[in-house]
Structures are given as structure tokens and as C-alpha cells.
Scaffold this active site. Structure first.
Site, PDB file in Angstrom:
ATOM      1  N   HIS A 163       0.796  -1.245  -0.070  1.00  0.00           N
ATOM      2  CA  HIS A 163       0.193   0.093   0.076  1.00  0.00           C
ATOM      3  C   HIS A 163       0.976   1.164   0.185  1.00  0.00           C
ATOM      4  O   HIS A 163       1.752   1.446   1.033  1.00  0.00           O
ATOM      5  CB  HIS A 163      -0.779  -0.010   1.449  1.00  0.00           C
ATOM      6  N   HIS A 223      -8.055   8.361  -3.474  1.00  0.00           N
ATOM      7  CA  HIS A 223      -8.486   7.150  -3.783  1.00  0.00           C
ATOM      8  C   HIS A 223      -9.629   6.890  -4.559  1.00  0.00           C
ATOM      9  O   HIS A 223      -9.673   6.122  -5.222  1.00  0.00           O
ATOM     10  CB  HIS A 223      -9.088   6.646  -2.440  1.00  0.00           C
ATOM     11  N   ARG A 282      -2.552  26.514   0.066  1.00  0.00           N
ATOM     12  CA  ARG A 282      -1.904  25.117   0.402  1.00  0.00           C
ATOM     13  C   ARG A 282      -2.925  24.641   1.647  1.00  0.00           C
ATOM     14  O   ARG A 282      -2.619  25.039   2.781  1.00  0.00           O
ATOM     15  CB  ARG A 282      -0.447  25.471   0.637  1.00  0.00           C
ATOM     16  N   CYS A 301       5.584  28.334   0.179  1.00  0.00           N
ATOM     17  CA  CYS A 301       5.573  26.836   0.324  1.00  0.00           C
ATOM     18  C   CYS A 301       6.998  26.155   0.374  1.00  0.00           C
ATOM     19  O   CYS A 301       7.757  26.444  -0.681  1.00  0.00           O
ATOM     20  CB  CYS A 301       4.705  26.174  -0.490  1.00  0.00           C
ATOM     21  N   TYR A 313       8.225  18.301   5.896  1.00  0.00           N
ATOM     22  CA  TYR A 313       8.744  19.637   6.127  1.00  0.00           C
ATOM     23  C   TYR A 313       9.981  19.636   6.768  1.00  0.00           C
ATOM     24  O   TYR A 313      10.554  20.379   7.687  1.00  0.00           O
ATOM     25  CB  TYR A 313       7.811  20.632   6.639  1.00  0.00           C
TER      26      TYR A 313
END
Lengths: 586, 586
Positions: free
Chosen positions: B130, B154, B233, B282, B420
Site C-alpha cells: 500500500h 483514492h 496550500r 511553500c 517539512y
């Protein structure tokens, strides 16, 4: 004799361009052309022209850099030196009194004359070609000896030859004697006669003023650099200050008409004692590599124009708060001047300024220091008081601190306005009015790293006894503004792949954003089989995730400062002696 | 349909590697092999393996990035889609009750089953493959629908096919109805049903959660970005908060047992109102370029995952000082947690932390903001309160701010601990235990610049009417930590020579060390004769003289963050139509 060869490269090329340009009288020019190597370097030729344009303010720096070039001209070492003793009496020339010389101060009327010992010289046609610019005019109609004593790079045979080429007469012996008496009275045995002793291991980049860096292998033996091995960057003669008489003056905005003055004892008894461990780095660290791309102007520092010490003193922010100055927005201050007690012949002190926010911010930990590694600060490092501005270029960590002035403008001295600024890569001495492009004054420095062991070019002998031969690579990383070093990456394939070095625990223990000290690092490299050399590259990453640029060319600048490109070394690998060469066939 | 193609690249490649590895039952695997493109990308193959190792914490991010890849597979657009509706009743399969499914929660005994609508699936052998890791185990014995509603990626035909390949039965219709009633009760029309409207010009990188960047030409039209064009974001669905009920909680060290809570009105009436103009960027800005070097994991941001706004609110340092917290050294706080009110299905809020020194330092100007460009903060940007941490990565500028906690450790949530952060270039998903190398949390960002006009690949038509054709190049530069932009250099020859761009006056007027907003720049380039393209490069220099690295490869990292290498564009030059071609011979 060693210094003679050290100074040659830059010096000759600068003055050769002077000659090529035809500013020097023909008789001299011809003999010098024969004598000097011909340098195929347009940048340097143009440097000669550019320097005459910038004027007197550049002289200090130009002259100190004359002693900066690496030893390159080994092929010259067997040449016969023609010795000239400048200023000797010459019987075939007329005699002039000092009063007559004094009258020659105008290029338009009688020409400009100067005196050196017994000699009288007409420098009128030479002024435009003088690498130090028009500062030479300060000596119009006078003796140049006091200037040469400050800017000691003039004490070189090739300069002496140029000088004698300008000779027009002898000075009246009565005046010669009077001038000599005056000189001794003023300067004693010369401004550099009272310099402190230095450690013999230091690699000297300039003697007067004294500039030297420690051997990398010794420097990286300890996290804190011993005082004797701390790199020395002097701009002027080292002053000799009586700590008991010394008072630091604080004036400017917020301090009224007269300002205040504080003795060292006042500082110690009035304010809380603080300790800061900082690495101080010269803006010119690693300049030698930059000049390999294209010649730059300045002392030829290798990789060790930086060192680390524990400084003890008081926060500048505590002093200013004591006098009610806490918030720059309220009082309208923009800059904090820091002025030393070291002065040039014109009386100009070495000085600098830092942004007021840096001075007022207690987290920046700017210190008025009175001790270095638990000893009184050595004279070479600023005795008795030095401004320590953590994370900021060495040039603002002003030694022999005499005055602090709060102002709405930057310090106006040479080293703040004309030097220690970042020129763009497209500007060099051939650029018209190049000083217009000088960029902002350097304050916080960018992220930096270098390999200190092995040295480039130093052969690494293989043991040959183990499964894998290992080379231990060592170095330092550091970043300005207190930014911690997060990672040091080492590559053996010019940056295609990287290995992570181990960082010194003293370094990684530093607080976030207040990592003033460097990060020593080490890495054991497996030496691949069947190679005859390794090219090792290092880069560091700081806590703002700033990285070093890949190459020097795009950050090249005419002053050769701020070289923080990846550091690269070339290490020849020496194979072990084999008992049986036919082992390879087994 | 557009979104279908947007999500294809990353998605297919990830799942194709799952199939190649043989984790999917054979019957499914064969049909999928025929259907899927074969991707020759070892990194992605390994990514599939690596992700199964990291465990549940990675799912959030992995899933949001599935919608991130650029449109690449145009050759696929004509292929016939085989539609599968997952969870349909299948008459040939046995029926199980929910109680029976609930009992299948162990890979060692009965296997692990899940439910989707009418379908029952055995995921036991699929868990290791997965891409979202073991977070799938949260659904053991239960319905996966609530998870799929949060991680909307999904909802894609290829995932549906894989799911149906795991099908073992039908769920009892009584239980299907009960589950559906429970789902509607809990989520209404789904967690993303109540998202705000967005400007149609935004380039969408992900719909659920919503992530989008403005067109570069529009973005750079103004120094302050209009709210509607500010890049978005989101990590989770946008919460819908009643400003009149909302109270921000402050707790942790220094705030006693219970902490305090303040309404928006309390903030406005108790503390001084402050304004800060900041650029928020970002960490993944310019990720698209980095993934061209080697595939990375994350939303495919181009050059405009940053924008600039004026924020109004109160200083966090003022609030903390009001409660007696001024000096981090005295109170022993190390980190300041900032937690939002947006939550995932497990109840985990989006949260982050910043170093306490950043929070306490008034010169860092950290704001609890209640207005954006003089309007209430739009829901997409954090309504009603947002933490503004100038000079720091967007991820720490926490939206929908609900809680502030002072702590001796970093925030423990996913986006602080697992994301991050700066991975080294030598670590990718094939690295054993790669999360060990995650590096320090990103706080201040490095120096950055990009060209926004023209766009790369956009043909520039020559006028042909003037002496020299001119191309106006525009862009932005910015650096973290308030470091001012000193210079922007543009090169047309890959960095051999540079021209200096003109910087926007609003930018250069910013205070030293508090230049939170970007520096728009512009440069008119003379287009050389007889060329068919220009390759333009830009780099910026900040007030610490940090520069951007020359190339991406040495700063590549598996999360695709912190791309600040020189920005490069390729501009085809279109020659003007000529009246007489033989003009050239004149």
C-alpha cells in the site's frame, strides 16, 4: 628574502601595467620592461587604470594587498637582482632646498615634486599611473617617507626603481637632516616598530600591517583556538594602549551633547559579565581560490582566515539599555559605529558600523569584550577592548575599541564605504566608476565550509595492509547570523553523490539561531582501489537551509571577498610498495 | 476529466511499482499489467517499497500528492477507459455480515478484511504494498469509506481496480444500509462538501485537500497579492468556524494547569494592533523542476507557491509578554506549538511548531492575524485566526489557529516530525529507515528567485521594427529570516556573465533584517541577432550574501522541498516575417 618573493606576483603585474601604459618616463620604462616579466592579464592591466581613478581612499587597501600573492615565480629565483638604494645623493644632479620643493605642488604650473631622503622627484606624470591613486598628492611638495612607513609595501626594489626614474635633483643636506630629525621625533623607529610578537607557525600574508593565518592542521586540533594561533587581520599598526587610562566613549543619538565615557573597570563593575564563544571569519577567507578564477585585489588568504574564541565582556545591548536605548524604532537610530584606536598617518581610525538592530538585540549577543579565552585580549586581537559581533564579518568586530557612536547613517570611513562590500561578478577595475557598484556593506556572512586535512596537493600514502584504505578528511563549517550547521556533505565525484560527515558535538549543542561558533567535522572515506588521486568536495547546509554555491565563477568579485563556493581539494594517492608485483595476476 | 489526467502520472507509476513487485493477486495483476504503462523508473519502484516501511504516519502526505503530477501522458488520452464501479453487489460472491468482517483484523489468523459499500475485501497481502503505508490498518474490519473521503485521491479508477482485485464477498444489505446512515450522519455530504469558492484562474495542483497556485503573470502584477489570487496550500478540509464562538487556547509552560483562552475580540481589545507585509512561500515551491532531475514525492508546484499579503493582528510576543513570558532562557521553553482547527478523520489537527526565540523576539514580528489585506482572513487562508511567522516556511504559518502551546519539545504531529524536513541528497525511498535522515524541521527558508515572465517554452515574437529587439524579463526574489534581497543577477550564457536586474522600490525600502516581503524585479534584455532561442538564468543574493546554488542535483531531496537552485527558462525566439529576404545581402 622570503617576503621578497611573496610580494612579487601582484606587485610586478600591477606596476608592469603602469609601465605598459607609458606613464613612466622612457629611460626608466625601457630598463624595467627588460627586467619585468610580461604578464598576459588584461584584468590586471586594467586594474592599474581603474585604481588611479578611484582616488586616495583606495590606497590603504591596495597597498596592504601588495604583499598578498602566493609564491608563483620560482623560475625568477635565479635572476640577478639589480639593487637600487633610493634617495642616495647623486653628484650629477642639481640641489634644491625644501622651500623650493614645497613650491612644486601644482601639475598645471611648476609640477608636483616630492622628497625621499636625499632625492627630489617630479611625480607629475606619474600620478595618473600610481596604483594607490591620487592619495600620493597628500605628499605634494613634501617627503613621502612618512607615507611609506605606514604603507610598507613601498619598501620594495621595484618601487625604488620607479621612484629613481622620476629623480630630478638632490635635497639640500641641511633640509635632509631637519626632515630626518622631524621624522624620528614623530614616528620613533617607525609605526610598525612596536608590534607584538607572533607565533612562528603562522603563515604571514602581510607584514605591515600584520596579517597571518594558522596552519589548518593546528587550527582544527581544538574547538577553541589558542590565542597564539588565532588568525590576525590588522589594517594598521597595532596601538599600544594603557588599560588604566583607557575610556571608551559612547555618543551620538540618545547620548546628548557630550556623550559618556566608561573605563574598563566601569564596564566590569556596572554591567553583567557575559561569555560568548564565536568564530570570527575574515571576508577574504578563501580569497586565494577566487583569484585562481580571475585575479582579485586583496590579501591572499587560504582557508584559515577564521578562528574561534571564548570572549568575556558585557552586552552592548545592556549598556545601551542602561542609558535608556532599547527600541530603534523609538529613537530613530539606524547604525552603531564602532571605532578603533588604530590610526593611519592622516589620523583616520579604523572603524566600521553595524545595523542598530544587531546592537540592540540581546539575542545577537554583541559584546564589548575585555577577555579572550580567559586572558586579557592580546594586543593583536584588540587589547584592551574589542567589539565582538557574533555571526558578523570580522571587519565589524572592531579591535582597540575607542568609540561607539549611534547614528542615522553608516560609518563613513574607508573600510565601511569602499571596502568589505559585495561587488557584482560583472564589475571589475575596467568598469567605469566601479565604486558605484560596491553593493551593501557585508554584515552577516553566508554559509561556509572547507576541508583542512588533507591539504590540496598533499600526497596520501596508502597503508596497503588493510582490507580498505581509509582517508580521514577534516574541516570546518560555519554560517553567519548564528545559523546552526545542519549537515556537511562530502563528495568524491564532483557532487554527483554525497556522504554525510560527522559533526563535532560542541557545535551541534549550540542553541537554535545562536550558533556563533563553527562546526568542526570529520569523515572517514574508503579509498577506492586502483586510483591515483581523489578529488574531494565539501558543502554545508545551515539552519535556514542555505547552501554553498557549486562554483566560484558566478560569485567572483573584484575584491575577492565572500568566497563560499564548494571547497575542493585534489589528493594524489601513493600506492604502497609491493613485495611482489606479480601478485596482481593471482 | 481534466483531473483524471492530472493525477495520472504519479499515481500510475506508484501503483505500477506495486504490481511489478507482485503484491497484488495474480488475476488482477495480469489485467493491470496490460492496462498500465510500464514505467522505467527505479526510484518510483523503490518508493513503493519504502512507503510501506514508514508506516501509517505518511499516509496523509502521500495521498495528497497523488494529484500532483504535471500533465505528461498525452499519448494515453486516446486509450479506452474500462470503467469499474467499486463496491457494487456481485451475485457470484458469498455474503458476510459486518460482524463477520469485524472479526477479520489479524494477518496471522483470519486475515484483514475491509468494507467498501457492498463489497468485502481481503487486504492482508496488499498491506505491504500500500503506497500509503500501514495507516490502512486503521480500517481493519471496518469500512474504508470515511478514509477515502479524507484522502480523496483514492477516488480514481485505477485504485478502484486494485480494490476489486481484492474482493472476497458482499456485505449483508442490512449492514450496508446501517453503515451508509452512519456515514451520512457523521460526514454529511463528505468532509470536502463545504469548501469555499476559488478563483477560476488558479492552477489546481490538488482538489481534496485543495492546493492551487496563481498564474505567474497575474501574481506579479502587484506587490501585494489580491486575496483571491493568493496561493492555497491546504492539508485537510477547510473548517467552518464561527468567529463569535472561537477562542484561541494558550497553554503549556508558564500558563499553569489550565492555560487561558482568548476570543478574537479579546485579542483586538487587549493588545496593540500590528501590521506586517509578508511573503509566504511553500517549502515545495518549484518542486516540479526538482522532480525533473529525479522523481520526488509531493504536490507538483511550479514557481508560484508563494504570495504576499498585508496581515493585521497582534504580536505573539506582546501576548506572551502580557502573561510574563519574555525570556526563553528564564522559563525553559524551547518550542511554541501552533495548532489549527482543521482535523483528519483520526481527529489529528494540522499543527506545527516554531523555535521559542522566534515567537518571543519582537523583531521577528510573529503575528496572530485576524485580517488579510484589510479583510477578514478568507476561509482558505485561515479564518478567523492565522499564525503569521514572517520569513518562515508556509507550513508554520498555521491557519484556523486554535491552540498555542509552549513546550520543551517540538510539536509531535506528522507535518512537523515526518514532513517539512530536509532530507540529504543521498537518501531516497530505497534507503533503509529513510525517516532517520529526515533532517531538522524547516523554519527560515533559503534565498530564492524565479523568472515569472516569460514562461519557459513560451515563444517570444520579435518585433523586427527597432534597432534592437528587447525582451522584458520579470520575476521575484525573496529570502527567509527577513534577509533583504541585495541584488538579482540574470545571465544569458548559463552563468558566465551577468546583468543586474532592477528591484521594486517597495521591496528595497524594507528595513534591514525585516524584509519579510519579496522583491519583484525586472530587466530588459537586448536580444542578440540571429538566435532562435534564449536560455535565461536568474539568481539572487540576500543581505547575508547567501546565494542560490547553481544546480538542483546537489540539493535534490526525496520530498522535493527547498528547491532554490538558479531558475532557468528556455524561450524560443520567433523571427519577424520579412518583406524581402535578400535584405541580408545589402
Amino acid at each position: 628574502m622570503k617576503m621578497r618573493s611573496l610580494v612579487r606576483t601582484n606587485f610586478l603585474s600591477r606596476w608592469n601595467s603602469v609601465i605598459s601604459k607609458g606613464h613612466v618616463p622612457v629611460a626608466l620604462s625601457t630598463s624595467l620592461q627588460d627586467r619585468f616579466r610580461v604578464w598576459d592579464n588584461k584584468a590586471l592591466f586594467l586594474a592599474g587604470l581603474g585604481l588611479s581613478a578611484i582616488g586616495m581612499t583606495m590606497l590603504d587597501d591596495n597597498m596592504t594587498q601588495l604583499e598578498s600573492a602566493p609564491i608563483e615565480n620560482k623560475e625568477e629565483s635565479n635572476e640577478v637582482e639589480i639593487k637600487i638604494t633610493p634617495g642616495e645623493f647623486k653628484a650629477d644632479l642639481p640641489t634644491y632646498t625644501l622651500a623650493q620643493v614645497n613650491a612644486h605642488i601644482s601639475a598645471k604650473t611648476d609640477g608636483i615634486w616630492v622628497v625621499y631622503k636625499n632625492g627630489v622627484y617630479d611625480i607629475t606624470k606619474f600620478i595618473a599611473a600610481h596604483p594607490g591613486g591620487t592619495k600620493i598628492l597628500l605628499a605634494s611638495g613634501k617627503s613621502i617617507e612618512p607615507f611609506w612607513q605606514i604603507y610598507a609595501a613601498h619598501n620594495h626594489g621595484d618601487v625604488h626603481k620607479i621612484l629613481e626614474g622620476l629623480r630630478v635633483g638632490n635635497l639640500d643636506p641641511v633640509d635632509v637632516k631637519a626632515l630626518e630629525e622631524e621624522r624620528v621625533k614623530k614616528f620613533g623607529a617607525g609605526p610598525y616598530a612596536n608590534e607584538p610578537m607572533r607565533h612562528p607557525a603562522m603563515k604571514i600574508n602581510s607584514n605591515q600591517p600584520f596579517n597571518a593565518e594558522p596552519p589548518p592542521e593546528l587550527l582544527m586540533e581544538t574547538f577553541i583556538t589558542p590565542n597564539d594561533l588565532f588568525f590576525i587581520r590588522n589594517h594598521l599598526p597595532v596601538p599600544d594602549i594603557d588599560i588604566n587610562q583607557h575610556k571608551i566613549e559612547i555618543s551620538g543619538i540618545g547620548f546628548g551633547q557630550d556623550g559618556i565615557s566608561l573605563s574598563v573597570e566601569d564596564l566590569k563593575t556596572t554591567f553583567k559579565q557575559r561569555e560568548v564563544i564565536t568564530t570570527i571569519q575574515c571576508a577574504g577567507n578563501r580569497r586565494a581560490e577566487m583569484s585562481q578564477i580571475k585575479q582579485v585585489n586583496g590579501l591572499s588568504w587560504d582557508t584559515t582566515a577564521l578562528s574561534t574564541a571564548k570572549w568575556t565582556g558585557v552586552y552592548l545591548s545592556d549598556i545601551l539599555a542602561f542609558y535608556g536605548i532599547v527600541d530603534e524604532d523609538e529613537v530613530g537610530i539606524k547604525h552603531c559605529h564602532l571605532e578603533g584606536l588604530d590610526r593611519d598617518i592622516t589620523g583616520q581610525a579604523y572603524g566600521a558600523s553595524i545595523p542598530i538592530a544587531t546592537a540592540l538585540d540581546k539575542r545577537k549577543e554583541v559584546l564589548i569584550a575585555y577577555a579572550m579565552n580567559d586572558e586579557p585580549i592580546p594586543r593583536d586581537h584588540g587589547y584592551p577592548l574589542r567589539a565582538i559581533v557574533p555571526g558578523t564579518v570580522g571587519a565589524r568586530n572592531v579591535k582597540f575599541l575607542g568609540r561607539i557612536i549611534l547614528s542615522d547613517e553608516e560609518y563613513q570611513g574607508f573600510w565601511q564605504q569602499k571596502d568589505y562590500r559585495g561587488f557584482p561578478p560583472n564589475v571589475d577595475y575596467s568598469t567605469q566608476d566601479f565604486h558605484r557598484f560596491a553593493g551593501a556593506s557585508i554584515q552577516e556572512l553566508p554559509v561556509q565550509s572547507a576541508i583542512t586535512e588533507p591539504r590540496t596537493g598533499q600526497t596520501w600514502p596508502l597503508e596497503g595492509s588493510e582490507e580498505v584504505d581509509v582517508m580521514t578528511v577534516k574541516g570546518y563549517a560555519w554560517s553567519g547570523g548564528g545559523r546552526n550547521i545542519l549537515r556537511v556533505d562530502v563528495s568524491l565525484d564532483n557532487g554527483q553523490t554525497w556522504q554525510e560527515a560527522t559533526l563535532a558535538p560542541e557545535a551541534t549543542a549550540q542553541r537554535y539561531g545562536r550558533a556563533w561558533a563553527w562546526t568542526p567535522w570529520t569523515l572517514d572515506i574508503d579509498i577506492p582501489d586502483d586510483i591515483d588521486h581523489l578529488d574531494v568536495v565539501v558543502k554545508a547546509i545551515d539552519s535556514s537551509y542555505n547552501v554553498q554555491p557549486d562554483t566560484i565563477n558566478p560569485i567572483w568579485n573584484m575584491r575577492g571577498v565572500l568566497n563560499n563556493a564548494w571547497h575542493r581539494i585534489h589528493v594524489p594517492i601513493q600506492k604502497p610498495l609491493r613485495e611482489k608485483d606479480d601478485d596482481e595476476d593471482e
